[in-house]
Design a protein around this motif. Structure first.
Motif, short mmCIF file in Angstrom:
data_model
loop_
_atom_site.label_atom_id
_atom_site.label_comp_id
_atom_site.label_asym_id
_atom_site.label_seq_id
_atom_site.Cartn_x
_atom_site.Cartn_y
_atom_site.Cartn_z
N LYS A 185 15.94 17.34 39.25
CA LYS A 185 16.87 17.75 38.19
C LYS A 185 17.45 19.13 38.48
CE LYS A 185 17.13 18.24 33.12
NZ LYS A 185 17.47 19.67 33.00
N PHE A 223 17.60 13.86 38.63
CA PHE A 223 18.89 14.24 38.06
C PHE A 223 19.74 13.06 37.61
CE2 PHE A 223 23.39 15.72 38.73
CZ PHE A 223 23.43 16.56 37.63
N THR A 241 21.86 9.84 32.85
CA THR A 241 20.47 9.91 33.33
C THR A 241 19.69 8.63 33.07
OG1 THR A 241 19.77 10.95 31.26
CG2 THR A 241 20.34 12.42 33.09
#
Length: 290
Positions: A185, A223, A241
């Motif tokens: 992320k 991510f 996501t």
């Protein structure tokens, strides 16, 4: 005659610690993409297993010929008559594991495989530490795989930071490039979009990259934001996501158009790097002449 248009899909996942559950999720999403008209479907890096504990990882993976996700996706490709790009699976390779991608043809046969070349060994500012080289074997070859629409350059995740790999693939005939990923992320927020658009623009190629997204069972957070980018750097489709499917119509003619407008592949010239030292400073008390 080679078709000039097709529909590409990226399958975004949140793979966990159970390979069979991950297999079933991948199969369902690939079938969903096919039902929406996709001719080419790509899954993310580590489709079959996201597991950071080394002992558990080795306990759950096996050789290529026994991999349940690979076997299942070969059957789906055959069943639906589509090209499936399995972004990567963990495959037992001696005393380590290969991070291996597969391109599967509409007949269910494996067209090509690729082992991730660049391994992610890094200490991140948030305290995360990754040492892929402790577990994985790095590949030593770039791979071009033939599709019904042209050549696909196969790469995986961290490879996307190494521009020379993509240039070499494009110079050798790739019209489509891919970096299916399990991007963290933190690094994804900073670099995912700019890296993909850069690789597309630099080479005049499509970039097609399915990704893992969200908080996984093993504690890592990825991510997401699976992307399909055209050769001019325009984002044609993007996920968030959550697991799901994104699709985009691919016009192969845009590759020649972009490379004709900005011919960087043709205009490149060999050069040498020359280090020029600074002049020696004048002795103390003297002034250098003009």
């Amino acid at each position: 005659m080679t078709p000039t248009r097709f529909t590409a899909a990226c399958v975004q996942m949140r793979s966990g610690r159970d390979p069979l559950k991950n297999r079933d999720a991948a199969v369902a999403l690939v079938r969903e993409a096919a039902s929406q008209g996709a001719h080419f479907v790509q899954t993310p890096e580590m489709t079959s297993l996201v597991e950071r504990e080394r002992a558990a990882l080795f306990d759950k993976v096996g050789p290529e010929e026994q991999d349940p996700t690979l076997l299942a996706l070969r059957e789906v490709a055959r069943e639906r008559g589509i090209v499936v790009h399995l972004g990567s699976n963990a495959i037992k390779n001696g005393d380590k594991i290969a991070n291996r991608a597969f391109l599967i043809g509409p007949d269910g046969e494996i067209v090509a495989s690729y082992d991730k070349v660049h391994l992610f060994d890094v200490d991140l500012p948030n305290g995360e530490s990754w040492r892929e080289s402790a577990t994985y074997t790095g590949g030593d070859r770039a791979v071009l795989a033939e599709t019904p629409w042209g050549w696909l350059g196969m790469t995986i995740c961290y490879d996307v930071r190494f521009a020379a790999l993509y240039r070499a693939l494009a110079e050798n005939g790739a019209s489509f490039l891919s970096a299916p990923a399990c991007f963290t992320k933190q690094t994804g927020e900073a670099h995912w979009h700019v890296l993909h658009r850069s690789r597309a623009i630099e080479t005049g190629s499509f970039m097609i990259s399915a990704a893992q997204g969200g908080l996984h069972e093993d504690g890592r957070e990825t991510f997401g934001h699976s992307l399909i980018v055209d050769p001019w750097g325009r984002v044609l489709a993007e996920a968030g996501t959550e697991p799901g499917v994104i699709l985009a119509e691919i016009d192969v003619g845009l590759v020649a158009d972009a490379r004709g407008r900005i011919p960087t592949l043709k205009n490149a010239r060999p050069f040498r790097v020359e280090a020029v030292p600074a002049p020696a400073p004048a002795p103390v008390g003297q002034v250098a002449s003009a």
